[in-house]
Design a protein around this motif. Structure first.
Motif, PDB file in Angstrom:
ATOM      1  N   ASP A   1     -10.482  18.110 -19.753  1.00 21.78           N
ATOM      2  CA  ASP A   1     -10.071  17.680 -21.091  1.00 21.78           C
ATOM      3  C   ASP A   1      -9.171  16.453 -21.015  1.00 21.78           C
ATOM      4  O   ASP A   1      -9.264  15.551 -21.846  1.00 21.78           O
ATOM      5  CB  ASP A   1      -9.331  18.810 -21.812  1.00 21.78           C
ATOM      6  CG  ASP A   1     -10.207  20.025 -22.048  1.00 21.78           C
ATOM      7  OD1 ASP A   1     -11.412  19.838 -22.301  1.00 21.78           O
ATOM      8  OD2 ASP A   1      -9.687  21.162 -21.981  1.00 21.78           O
ATOM      9  N   LEU A   2      -8.299  16.414 -20.013  1.00 20.42           N
ATOM     10  CA  LEU A   2      -7.405  15.275 -19.840  1.00 20.42           C
ATOM     11  C   LEU A   2      -8.180  14.008 -19.490  1.00 20.42           C
ATOM     12  O   LEU A   2      -7.711  12.899 -19.756  1.00 20.42           O
ATOM     13  CB  LEU A   2      -6.377  15.573 -18.746  1.00 20.42           C
ATOM     14  CG  LEU A   2      -5.463  16.789 -18.962  1.00 20.42           C
ATOM     15  CD1 LEU A   2      -4.517  16.935 -17.784  1.00 20.42           C
ATOM     16  CD2 LEU A   2      -4.684  16.672 -20.260  1.00 20.42           C
ATOM     17  N   LEU A   3      -9.360  14.189 -18.902  1.00 17.61           N
ATOM     18  CA  LEU A   3     -10.168  13.039 -18.504  1.00 17.61           C
ATOM     19  C   LEU A   3     -11.207  12.656 -19.557  1.00 17.61           C
ATOM     20  O   LEU A   3     -11.842  11.602 -19.445  1.00 17.61           O
ATOM     21  CB  LEU A   3     -10.887  13.348 -17.178  1.00 17.61           C
ATOM     22  CG  LEU A   3      -9.969  13.640 -15.974  1.00 17.61           C
ATOM     23  CD1 LEU A   3     -10.802  14.037 -14.763  1.00 17.61           C
ATOM     24  CD2 LEU A   3      -9.093  12.440 -15.668  1.00 17.61           C
ATOM     25  N   ALA A   4     -11.383  13.513 -20.563  1.00 17.31           N
ATOM     26  CA  ALA A   4     -12.380  13.235 -21.608  1.00 17.31           C
ATOM     27  C   ALA A   4     -11.801  12.232 -22.596  1.00 17.31           C
ATOM     28  O   ALA A   4     -10.869  12.534 -23.329  1.00 17.31           O
ATOM     29  CB  ALA A   4     -12.775  14.534 -22.314  1.00 17.31           C
ATOM     30  N   ASP A   5     -12.364  11.051 -22.621  1.00 15.89           N
ATOM     31  CA  ASP A   5     -11.791   9.980 -23.439  1.00 15.89           C
ATOM     32  C   ASP A   5     -12.060  10.187 -24.929  1.00 15.89           C
ATOM     33  O   ASP A   5     -13.192  10.424 -25.348  1.00 15.89           O
ATOM     34  CB  ASP A   5     -12.365   8.633 -23.007  1.00 15.89           C
ATOM     35  CG  ASP A   5     -11.722   7.488 -23.765  1.00 15.89           C
ATOM     36  OD1 ASP A   5     -10.481   7.408 -23.769  1.00 15.89           O
ATOM     37  OD2 ASP A   5     -12.467   6.688 -24.357  1.00 15.89           O
ATOM     38  N   THR A   6     -10.987  10.135 -25.718  1.00 22.45           N
ATOM     39  CA  THR A   6     -11.057  10.065 -27.185  1.00 22.45           C
ATOM     40  C   THR A   6     -10.017   9.036 -27.603  1.00 22.45           C
ATOM     41  O   THR A   6      -9.147   8.661 -26.806  1.00 22.45           O
ATOM     42  CB  THR A   6     -10.732  11.416 -27.856  1.00 22.45           C
ATOM     43  OG1 THR A   6      -9.312  11.655 -27.787  1.00 22.45           O
ATOM     44  CG2 THR A   6     -11.484  12.577 -27.220  1.00 22.45           C
ATOM     45  N   PRO A   7     -10.058   8.575 -28.852  1.00 24.74           N
ATOM     46  CA  PRO A   7      -9.039   7.610 -29.283  1.00 24.74           C
ATOM     47  C   PRO A   7      -7.607   8.141 -29.179  1.00 24.74           C
ATOM     48  O   PRO A   7      -6.666   7.355 -29.152  1.00 24.74           O
ATOM     49  CB  PRO A   7      -9.423   7.355 -30.753  1.00 24.74           C
ATOM     50  CG  PRO A   7     -10.892   7.621 -30.807  1.00 24.74           C
ATOM     51  CD  PRO A   7     -11.117   8.769 -29.861  1.00 24.74           C
ATOM     52  N   TRP A   8      -7.452   9.486 -29.108  1.00 23.63           N
ATOM     53  CA  TRP A   8      -6.114  10.072 -29.054  1.00 23.63           C
ATOM     54  C   TRP A   8      -5.705  10.493 -27.642  1.00 23.63           C
ATOM     55  O   TRP A   8      -4.609  11.022 -27.466  1.00 23.63           O
ATOM     56  CB  TRP A   8      -6.050  11.285 -29.983  1.00 23.63           C
ATOM     57  CG  TRP A   8      -6.116  10.903 -31.431  1.00 23.63           C
ATOM     58  CD1 TRP A   8      -5.065  10.606 -32.261  1.00 23.63           C
ATOM     59  CD2 TRP A   8      -7.294  10.764 -32.225  1.00 23.63           C
ATOM     60  NE1 TRP A   8      -5.510  10.281 -33.512  1.00 23.63           N
ATOM     61  CE2 TRP A   8      -6.885  10.369 -33.532  1.00 23.63           C
ATOM     62  CE3 TRP A   8      -8.654  10.921 -31.988  1.00 23.63           C
ATOM     63  CZ2 TRP A   8      -7.790  10.144 -34.568  1.00 23.63           C
ATOM     64  CZ3 TRP A   8      -9.547  10.698 -33.016  1.00 23.63           C
ATOM     65  CH2 TRP A   8      -9.110  10.314 -34.290  1.00 23.63           C
ATOM     66  N   ASN A   9      -6.566  10.261 -26.658  1.00 23.20           N
ATOM     67  CA  ASN A   9      -6.234  10.692 -25.302  1.00 23.20           C
ATOM     68  C   ASN A   9      -5.295   9.668 -24.667  1.00 23.20           C
ATOM     69  O   ASN A   9      -5.718   8.595 -24.230  1.00 23.20           O
ATOM     70  CB  ASN A   9      -7.501  10.850 -24.454  1.00 23.20           C
ATOM     71  CG  ASN A   9      -7.210  11.515 -23.123  1.00 23.20           C
ATOM     72  OD1 ASN A   9      -6.090  11.455 -22.613  1.00 23.20           O
ATOM     73  ND2 ASN A   9      -8.223  12.161 -22.555  1.00 23.20           N
TER      74      ASN A   9
END
Length: 329
Positions: free
Chosen positions: A258-266
């Motif tokens: 999850d920490l590596l899954a890129d989203t605009p809020w990561n």
């Protein structure tokens, strides 16, 4: 002549009987059908309609004398809208006075700091006295005239009192205005060295601070860590932003993937602040974001008791993680 006297006497006796009935009616306590008994007077309701409502509910034996008493007392035009509670017996005159004074039952909804807009909407939809008129965030943004990309962070969390039948738009408009007022005041008294370009950026940082700690004494220190990282060009690397970006996919367990899954809020995969706030921050979190403590901390880790261990270097932080997260001494 005798007929006229008899007619006059009958009229007099009728008037006396009517006066006696009215006096008995107005001064004799009425029993609500249940205790407590709540009823709502709608905005613009007439005394006649309220009297009929109370009679049909079993509060009054009949509606007409109550209406007449209100007319004669001058209180018929003073009714105030709202939800009223009858906690026990009271006379119709006392009931009229209650309606004229607007002695309404305070109806409220409590929005807790750190809630998201989605949680606000769910809470409003489930409130029995709020009238839902909007279904989506886009509809709410249009109704409130909000230019920002999201309503997240723009509504001030506190306890709001309102009349039964208030719409979701009316309540959200109050919350929007309250946040705008609070934010403007905090922005005017900010530390000018804080690397935030706008009040909206302050809201974003405040929302992160809000989600990171519930300890009042830690907020300014938590904020200082993020401010120090922004100044150094370091990524914020804060878990609550990742969780927000996952949305409904988050199952309560934050994994490495999850920490590596890129989203605009990561904030592990992206530099700087996320594009929007991640929750509704309270006044204390906003104050901390705009006036952080003066520290050189760059890291923190939870101790497991709701507080955090702060570190200046990565080496110190790794030792703190080993101690508080991995159970190594």
């Amino acid at each position: 002549m005798r007929a006229a006297r008899r007619l006059l006497l009958a009229a007099l006796l009728g008037a006396l009987a009517l006066a006696a009935w009215a006096a008995w009616f107005c001064l004799r306590p009425v029993e609500p059908p249940s205790v407590p008994f709540d009823f709502t007077v709608k905005s613009g309701a007439s005394l006649r309609s309220v009297a009929r409502q109370l009679s049909e509910a079993g509060v009054l034996p009949e509606p007409y004398t109550f209406w007449l008493a209100g007319r004669l007392s001058g209180k018929a035009s003073s009714l105030q809208a709202g939800t009223y509670r009858l906690a026990g017996p009271l006379t119709p005159l006392e009931l009229l006075d209650k309606l004229a004074r607007g002695d309404v039952l305070p109806i409220e909804i409590v929005f807790v700091e750190g809630m998201t807009f989605r949680q606000w909407m769910a809470q409003m939809r489930s409130h029995p006295h709020l009238r839902a008129t909007l279904a989506t965030e886009a509809e709410v943004r249009a109704a409130l005239g909000v230019p920002e990309p999201s309503l997240e962070g723009l509504l001030f969390p506190e306890t709001y009192r309102f009349l039964s039948g208030t719409t979701d738009v009316e309540l959200l408009r109050r919350a929007r205005g309250e946040m705008a007022k609070r934010l403007a005041r905090a922005w005017d008294s900010r530390d000018p060295t804080v690397p935030l370009a706008s009040p909206y950026e302050a809201l974003i940082l405040a929302s992160i601070v809000e989600k990171e700690t519930g300890q009042p004494g830690e907020r300014a220190t938590i904020a200082s860590v993020f401010v120090n990282r922004l100044r150094k060009g370091m990524r914020l690397q804060t878990d609550p932003t990742v969780i927000y970006g996952l949305g409904e996919r988050f199952d309560g367990n934050l994994r490495k993937r999850d920490l590596l899954a890129d989203t605009p809020w990561n904030t592990y995969t992206r530099d700087g602040l996320p594009p929007t706030p991640i929750a509704m921050p309270g006044a204390a979190a906003i104050a901390a974001a705009l006036n952080p403590a003066a520290t050189d901390y760059l890291y923190f880790v939870g101790r497991g008791d709701g507080t955090h261990q702060f570190s200046r270097t990565l080496e110190e932080h790794n030792r703190a993680v080993a101690r508080y997260q991995l159970g190594r001494s």
